[in-house]
Design a protein around this motif. Structure first.
Motif, PDB file in Angstrom:
ATOM      1  N   THR A  98       0.822  -1.212   0.000  1.00 35.75           N
ATOM      2  CA  THR A  98       0.000   0.000   0.000  1.00 35.75           C
ATOM      3  C   THR A  98       0.855   1.261   0.000  1.00 35.75           C
ATOM      4  O   THR A  98       0.608   2.187  -0.772  1.00 35.75           O
ATOM      5  N   VAL A  99       1.864   1.304   0.844  1.00 33.57           N
ATOM      6  CA  VAL A  99       2.724   2.494   0.919  1.00 33.57           C
ATOM      7  C   VAL A  99       3.507   2.654  -0.378  1.00 33.57           C
ATOM      8  O   VAL A  99       3.579   3.751  -0.939  1.00 33.57           O
ATOM      9  N   GLY A 100       4.051   1.570  -0.887  1.00 33.72           N
ATOM     10  CA  GLY A 100       4.800   1.627  -2.145  1.00 33.72           C
ATOM     11  C   GLY A 100       3.935   2.083  -3.308  1.00 33.72           C
ATOM     12  O   GLY A 100       4.353   2.898  -4.134  1.00 33.72           O
ATOM     13  N   ALA A 101       2.709   1.570  -3.375  1.00 31.75           N
ATOM     14  CA  ALA A 101       1.792   1.974  -4.448  1.00 31.75           C
ATOM     15  C   ALA A 101       1.456   3.456  -4.340  1.00 31.75           C
ATOM     16  O   ALA A 101       1.387   4.161  -5.356  1.00 31.75           O
ATOM     17  N   PHE A 102       1.258   3.942  -3.111  1.00 36.24           N
ATOM     18  CA  PHE A 102       0.978   5.363  -2.929  1.00 36.24           C
ATOM     19  C   PHE A 102       2.141   6.201  -3.442  1.00 36.24           C
ATOM     20  O   PHE A 102       1.933   7.214  -4.117  1.00 36.24           O
ATOM     21  N   LEU A 103       3.358   5.792  -3.159  1.00 37.69           N
ATOM     22  CA  LEU A 103       4.540   6.534  -3.623  1.00 37.69           C
ATOM     23  C   LEU A 103       4.631   6.570  -5.144  1.00 37.69           C
ATOM     24  O   LEU A 103       4.910   7.618  -5.732  1.00 37.69           O
ATOM     25  N   VAL A 104       4.389   5.442  -5.782  1.00 41.27           N
ATOM     26  CA  VAL A 104       4.416   5.393  -7.251  1.00 41.27           C
ATOM     27  C   VAL A 104       3.331   6.303  -7.819  1.00 41.27           C
ATOM     28  O   VAL A 104       3.570   7.070  -8.762  1.00 41.27           O
ATOM     29  N   ASN A 105       2.131   6.238  -7.248  1.00 41.40           N
ATOM     30  CA  ASN A 105       1.038   7.083  -7.726  1.00 41.40           C
ATOM     31  C   ASN A 105       1.314   8.560  -7.468  1.00 41.40           C
ATOM     32  O   ASN A 105       0.977   9.415  -8.298  1.00 41.40           O
ATOM     33  N   ALA A 106       1.938   8.882  -6.340  1.00 36.64           N
ATOM     34  CA  ALA A 106       2.280  10.277  -6.045  1.00 36.64           C
ATOM     35  C   ALA A 106       3.274  10.814  -7.071  1.00 36.64           C
ATOM     36  O   ALA A 106       3.159  11.963  -7.515  1.00 36.64           O
ATOM     37  N   ARG A 107       4.219   9.997  -7.455  1.00 29.87           N
ATOM     38  CA  ARG A 107       5.182  10.429  -8.477  1.00 29.87           C
ATOM     39  C   ARG A 107       4.479  10.710  -9.806  1.00 29.87           C
ATOM     40  O   ARG A 107       4.781  11.691 -10.479  1.00 29.87           O
ATOM     41  N   THR A 108       3.533   9.847 -10.169  1.00 22.61           N
ATOM     42  CA  THR A 108       2.774  10.066 -11.403  1.00 22.61           C
ATOM     43  C   THR A 108       1.932  11.329 -11.284  1.00 22.61           C
ATOM     44  O   THR A 108       1.893  12.156 -12.200  1.00 22.61           O
ATOM     45  N   PHE A 109       1.270  11.501 -10.152  1.00 23.51           N
ATOM     46  CA  PHE A 109       0.430  12.670  -9.879  1.00 23.51           C
ATOM     47  C   PHE A 109       1.227  13.967 -10.021  1.00 23.51           C
ATOM     48  O   PHE A 109       0.721  14.966 -10.531  1.00 23.51           O
ATOM     49  N   LEU A 110       2.469  13.954  -9.589  1.00 25.19           N
ATOM     50  CA  LEU A 110       3.304  15.160  -9.610  1.00 25.19           C
ATOM     51  C   LEU A 110       4.119  15.326 -10.881  1.00 25.19           C
ATOM     52  O   LEU A 110       4.737  16.370 -11.078  1.00 25.19           O
ATOM     53  N   ASP A 111       4.112  14.329 -11.745  1.00 24.63           N
ATOM     54  CA  ASP A 111       4.925  14.360 -12.968  1.00 24.63           C
ATOM     55  C   ASP A 111       4.237  15.212 -14.038  1.00 24.63           C
ATOM     56  O   ASP A 111       3.187  14.837 -14.553  1.00 24.63           O
ATOM     57  N   PRO A 112       4.838  16.352 -14.402  1.00 30.10           N
ATOM     58  CA  PRO A 112       4.205  17.206 -15.412  1.00 30.10           C
ATOM     59  C   PRO A 112       4.114  16.552 -16.790  1.00 30.10           C
ATOM     60  O   PRO A 112       3.303  16.960 -17.614  1.00 30.10           O
ATOM     61  N   SER A 113       4.915  15.512 -17.039  1.00 28.32           N
ATOM     62  CA  SER A 113       4.857  14.847 -18.336  1.00 28.32           C
ATOM     63  C   SER A 113       3.890  13.660 -18.357  1.00 28.32           C
ATOM     64  O   SER A 113       3.692  13.037 -19.399  1.00 28.32           O
ATOM     65  N   ALA A 114       3.258  13.355 -17.216  1.00 31.91           N
ATOM     66  CA  ALA A 114       2.295  12.253 -17.164  1.00 31.91           C
ATOM     67  C   ALA A 114       1.048  12.619 -17.963  1.00 31.91           C
ATOM     68  O   ALA A 114       0.640  13.778 -18.006  1.00 31.91           O
ATOM     69  N   THR A 115       0.450  11.622 -18.569  1.00 35.03           N
ATOM     70  CA  THR A 115      -0.778  11.865 -19.324  1.00 35.03           C
ATOM     71  C   THR A 115      -1.927  12.176 -18.365  1.00 35.03           C
ATOM     72  O   THR A 115      -1.876  11.821 -17.180  1.00 35.03           O
TER      73      THR A 115
END
Length: 84
Positions: free
Chosen positions: A25-42
């Motif tokens: 759960t914690v690891g998944a949250f971190l991966v999702n947070a990185r995507t959420f904050l990535d300006p190049s994410a779709t």
């Protein structure tokens, strides 16, 4: 204490403060947070990350994560606060 002391290898989840928490759960949250904050994410991947993070906030609260760790990004912090 080690990870296996909390959840042994053969156990996939545990009860923490009355909430069932799955391994990862914690690891998944971190991966999702990185995507959420990535300006190049779709837009689609960012929306999916938001949904998954919103679903995890209560679980992370049950673990006490936000009592120990402060989120440095103000946008991420505001997102978490909206979903608490």
């Amino acid at each position: 204490m080690r990870a296996e002391d909390i959840l042994p290898n053969h156990v996939d989840s545990g009860d923490f403060n009355g909430t069932v928490v799955r391994k990862g759960t914690v690891g998944a949250f971190l991966v999702n947070a990185r995507t959420f904050l990535d300006p190049s994410a779709t837009t689609a991947s960012r929306r999916q990350a938001e949904q998954h993070m919103a679903e995890a906030v209560a679980t992370l609260d049950a673990l006490g994560l936000f009592e120990v760790f402060a989120l440095r990004d103000p946008v991420l912090q505001a997102f978490v606060e909206r979903h608490r």
